[in-house]
Write a protein that holds these residues in place. Structure first.
Motif, PDB file in Angstrom:
ATOM      1  N   VAL A  42       0.097 -13.294   6.317  1.00 15.41           N
ATOM      2  CA  VAL A  42       0.923 -12.489   7.216  1.00 15.41           C
ATOM      3  C   VAL A  42       1.025 -11.098   6.612  1.00 15.41           C
ATOM      4  O   VAL A  42       1.609 -10.928   5.536  1.00 15.41           O
ATOM      5  CB  VAL A  42       2.333 -13.085   7.402  1.00 15.41           C
ATOM      6  N   ASP A  43       0.436 -10.115   7.276  1.00 14.81           N
ATOM      7  CA  ASP A  43       0.510  -8.727   6.822  1.00 14.81           C
ATOM      8  C   ASP A  43       1.604  -8.049   7.634  1.00 14.81           C
ATOM      9  O   ASP A  43       1.413  -7.704   8.797  1.00 14.81           O
ATOM     10  CB  ASP A  43      -0.836  -8.029   7.021  1.00 14.81           C
ATOM     11  N   LEU A  44       2.762  -7.872   7.017  1.00 11.94           N
ATOM     12  CA  LEU A  44       3.948  -7.370   7.705  1.00 11.94           C
ATOM     13  C   LEU A  44       4.203  -5.933   7.261  1.00 11.94           C
ATOM     14  O   LEU A  44       4.759  -5.678   6.206  1.00 11.94           O
ATOM     15  CB  LEU A  44       5.148  -8.263   7.381  1.00 11.94           C
ATOM     16  N   GLY A  45       3.764  -5.001   8.094  1.00 16.29           N
ATOM     17  CA  GLY A  45       3.833  -3.600   7.718  1.00 16.29           C
ATOM     18  C   GLY A  45       4.851  -2.810   8.503  1.00 16.29           C
ATOM     19  O   GLY A  45       5.841  -3.340   9.008  1.00 16.29           O
ATOM     20  N   GLY A  46       4.583  -1.520   8.626  1.00 13.47           N
ATOM     21  CA  GLY A  46       5.509  -0.642   9.296  1.00 13.47           C
ATOM     22  C   GLY A  46       5.552  -0.827  10.793  1.00 13.47           C
ATOM     23  O   GLY A  46       6.614  -0.708  11.407  1.00 13.47           O
ATOM     24  N   VAL A  53       4.601 -17.453  -0.381  1.00 14.45           N
ATOM     25  CA  VAL A  53       4.269 -16.597  -1.518  1.00 14.45           C
ATOM     26  C   VAL A  53       4.460 -15.144  -1.092  1.00 14.45           C
ATOM     27  O   VAL A  53       3.980 -14.734  -0.031  1.00 14.45           O
ATOM     28  CB  VAL A  53       2.810 -16.804  -1.980  1.00 14.45           C
ATOM     29  N   PHE A  54       5.149 -14.363  -1.934  1.00  7.52           N
ATOM     30  CA  PHE A  54       5.329 -12.931  -1.708  1.00  7.52           C
ATOM     31  C   PHE A  54       4.720 -12.196  -2.903  1.00  7.52           C
ATOM     32  O   PHE A  54       5.408 -11.938  -3.896  1.00  7.52           O
ATOM     33  CB  PHE A  54       6.814 -12.572  -1.576  1.00  7.52           C
ATOM     34  N   SER A  59      -6.674  -8.419   3.313  1.00  2.00           N
ATOM     35  CA  SER A  59      -5.563  -8.895   2.477  1.00  2.00           C
ATOM     36  C   SER A  59      -5.867 -10.301   1.969  1.00  2.00           C
ATOM     37  O   SER A  59      -5.618 -10.623   0.798  1.00  2.00           O
ATOM     38  CB  SER A  59      -4.255  -8.900   3.273  1.00  2.00           C
ATOM     39  N   SER A  60      -6.418 -11.157   2.839  1.00  2.00           N
ATOM     40  CA  SER A  60      -6.808 -12.510   2.423  1.00  2.00           C
ATOM     41  C   SER A  60      -7.864 -12.462   1.322  1.00  2.00           C
ATOM     42  O   SER A  60      -7.809 -13.240   0.356  1.00  2.00           O
ATOM     43  CB  SER A  60      -7.354 -13.296   3.618  1.00  2.00           C
ATOM     44  N   ILE A 113       2.839 -13.863   2.477  1.00  2.00           N
ATOM     45  CA  ILE A 113       3.437 -12.780   3.259  1.00  2.00           C
ATOM     46  C   ILE A 113       3.471 -11.523   2.397  1.00  2.00           C
ATOM     47  O   ILE A 113       4.012 -11.519   1.293  1.00  2.00           O
ATOM     48  CB  ILE A 113       4.859 -13.145   3.735  1.00  2.00           C
ATOM     49  N   LEU A 114       2.852 -10.475   2.908  1.00  2.00           N
ATOM     50  CA  LEU A 114       2.762  -9.229   2.157  1.00  2.00           C
ATOM     51  C   LEU A 114       2.891  -8.048   3.109  1.00  2.00           C
ATOM     52  O   LEU A 114       3.041  -8.214   4.314  1.00  2.00           O
ATOM     53  CB  LEU A 114       1.450  -9.181   1.373  1.00  2.00           C
TER      54      LEU A 114
END
Length: 566
Positions: free
Chosen positions: A207-211, A398-399, A185-186, A374-375
């Protein structure tokens, strides 16, 4: 470098709640394509849901599985089972193996999570091969190299299982690599120069905020699309599933655990409709939540609580006993804005706490971190986005749009050029169990054995690398080793770890030291121990730890071993 005969690079992202992939042709590496699943509009990801029959065979996958199961529920047809969120079973599971089972949504049937993951990967593999051959039947699996994404916070045991999943699904070991979600992601953030982060020296947290999980990592841009790691990955099981569990706890609080359990067991179709209704609210912009509650759930709650009817239940639900955040109007449960926010509070607090911890440890500071990006799928929810902005207001947040596909796209960049990740920070202290001459000061509590008349400690913790050590990708630790006696026919290796970088225990039996994995190699024939000397090379700084073993005399075989949790 990719093998010269590779024509196609494919990255798979099997998430806890959603799955997808990206691919590119080696002839046009800059053109990255993403998956397109059925829907209006077409979706770049689909649900990580499997519907299987009673024999455990895959019937359908993704949104199709959700839709067909819903239809079968309406028809009261329970001939198939639906599995969701099964990937969480491999996160921080110290007993994880190929037989570890997970339950379907009814809680009455189970299957090995390994088998479910294999089905998921095979489905996605078939889907992408159909996509690339949509206009011409030109490519097959032998033309492809595969990248499998995993959360960066997965432990070695979970990574081992994912490697085994890839092999079982038909992917050859030499045509496969693993990649870490927050890292890739970075890489895509750099590629797109999100918020101007590309200049050399720019530091940022992704920050990879997933399920299922939140992956957090800090990087420094090297100005050419590559990154240096500033810390080992951190995070936790703070994703959408945690929010779902909070909602379920609300239902148990209001109606009683027994009533909820009865609904799942006796009226699964009603439970499924309730959860689907909740999930639609989760991605909507509505602040208050309004959900239709099945009559069977209310009736069961009335009976279990000893109430005189649903009117008394409604009065109880809106009473100060439950904070005044809930209201029952007819068949509709209303959950106010404050209680809805409460479902996300744990996730937001954990992310904020982890970032603050990095600041306190000196890994990053307010002054030298320019951005927090954050994604992931969960940040499509406006409420958690707003809460994160408020909690982390001293950082430049940043989103990115379409951030849920950044990991897969970045994995394609990584597959083409693994050197884009220049360094990594080792999360644990790793070592192997060795037998050494007994030292009374170091080995007083150890097991002892006489070998050739010499008193030996058989559980010495021989450190290979310490926790929080920053290494370049492909860093090698080489040592010569040999068996203890000439009669040995094989050499056994046991790998251990501990979380400490200082005051490291000297024995593998110490309570802070944990056995990770083991493997063995055959030894060459020879009359003397010195005929069996071998070089043990540990390759670090990759997503997986790899051992390369070669003999110094005679036998020229080279053994490549990954961590094995058999």
């Amino acid at each position: 470098m990719l093998p010269s005969d590779v024509k196609l690079l494919i990255a798979f992202d099997i998430g806890t709640t959603q799955s997808g992939y990206a691919y590119s042709f080696t002839s046009k590496p800059g053109e990255i394509n993403t998956c397109s699943f059925k829907g209006r509009p077409p979706n770049t990801k689909t649900q990580t849901s499997l519907m299987v029959n009673k024999a455990g065979k895959l019937v359908c996958y993704g949104q199709e599985a959700e839709d067909r199961f819903s239809e079968m529920c309406e028809a009261d047809d329970m001939s198939c089972r639906l599995y969701r969120n099964f990937k969480m079973a491999i996160h921080h599971n110290p007993t994880l193996n190929k037989s570890t089972k997970v339950q379907d949504i009814s809680g009455q049937h189970s299957m090995p999570v390994f088998d479910l993951l294999v089905m998921a990967l095979q489905y996605l593999k078939n889907h992408v091969m159909r996509a690339v051959n949509r206009f011409s039947d030109t490519y097959n699996e032998d033309d492809a190299f595969f990248v499998l994404l995993v959360p960066a916070i997965f432990d070695d045991r979970a990574k081992w299982l994912m490697r085994e999943v890839a092999l079982k699904s038909g992917i050859r070991s030499e045509r496969f690599t693993m990649a870490l979600e927050s890292e890739t992601s970075s890489l895509w953030c750099l590629h797109e120069n999100i918020n101007g982060i590309k200049p050399k020296g720019t530091r940022f947290i992704t920050v990879d905020l997933g399920g299922g999980t939140a992956d957090i990592i800090a990087h420094e841009s090297q100005g050419d699309g590559s990154v240096e790691s500033l810390q080992s990955p951190c995070g936790g099981d703070w994703g959408a599933v945690n929010v779902d569990n909070c909602f379920k706890s609300y239902l148990s609080l209001l109606f009683g655990t027994q009533a909820v359990d009865d609904l799942i067991k006796q009226n699964l179709h009603e439970w499924y409709k309730l959860m689907k209704s909740y999930e639609s609210y989760k991605v909507s912009k509505a602040a208050d939540m309004k959900l239709h509650i099945p009559l069977s759930l209310k009736s069961s709650a009335v009976d279990n609580k000893g109430l005189h009817g649903t009117a008394e239940l409604a009065e109880l639900i809106k009473s100060p006993n439950f904070g005044g955040h809930f209201n029952m109007v007819g068949e509709t449960l209303e959950i106010d804005d404050e209680a809805t926010k409460g479902m996300y509070t744990y996730t937001v607090n954990c992310i904020m706490g982890k970032i603050e911890q990095l600041v306190q440890r000196g890994v990053v500071t307010n002054k030298n971190v320019d951005h927090v990006i954050i994604l992931g799928g969960l940040v499509n929810n406006d409420m958690i986005k707003s809460m994160l902005k408020e909690a982390l207001n001293r950082y430049s947040l940043v989103f990115p749009d379409n951030g849920e596909m950044f990991a897969a796209k970045g994995a394609i960049l990584y597959g083409h050029k693994k050197s884009l990740v220049r360094s990594r920070v080792i999360p644990l202290t790793y070592g192997i169990k060795t037998t050494v001459p007994y030292d009374e000061k170091k080995h007083c509590d150890s097991q002892v054995k006489l070998i050739n008349g010499v008193k030996m400690c058989t559980e010495n913790f021989h450190v290979l690398i310490k926790a929080e050590t920053k290494v370049n990708v492909g860093h090698e630790v080489k040592e010569l080793d040999k068996p203890l006696v000439a009669d040995d026919k094989e050499q056994n290796f046991e790998i251990f770890s501990c979380g400490s970088a200082d005051d490291i225990p000297t024995l593998t039996s110490h309570f802070t030291v944990h056995k990770e994995a083991s493997f063995s190699i055959p030894l060459p024939y020879g009359c003397l121990v010195d005929d069996k000397v071998f070089e043990r090379c540990v390759i670090l700084g990759e997503p997986e730890i790899v051992f390369r073993l070669s003999f110094k005399k005679g036998k020229k075989d080279i053994f490549i071993k990954h961590m094995e949790y058999i």
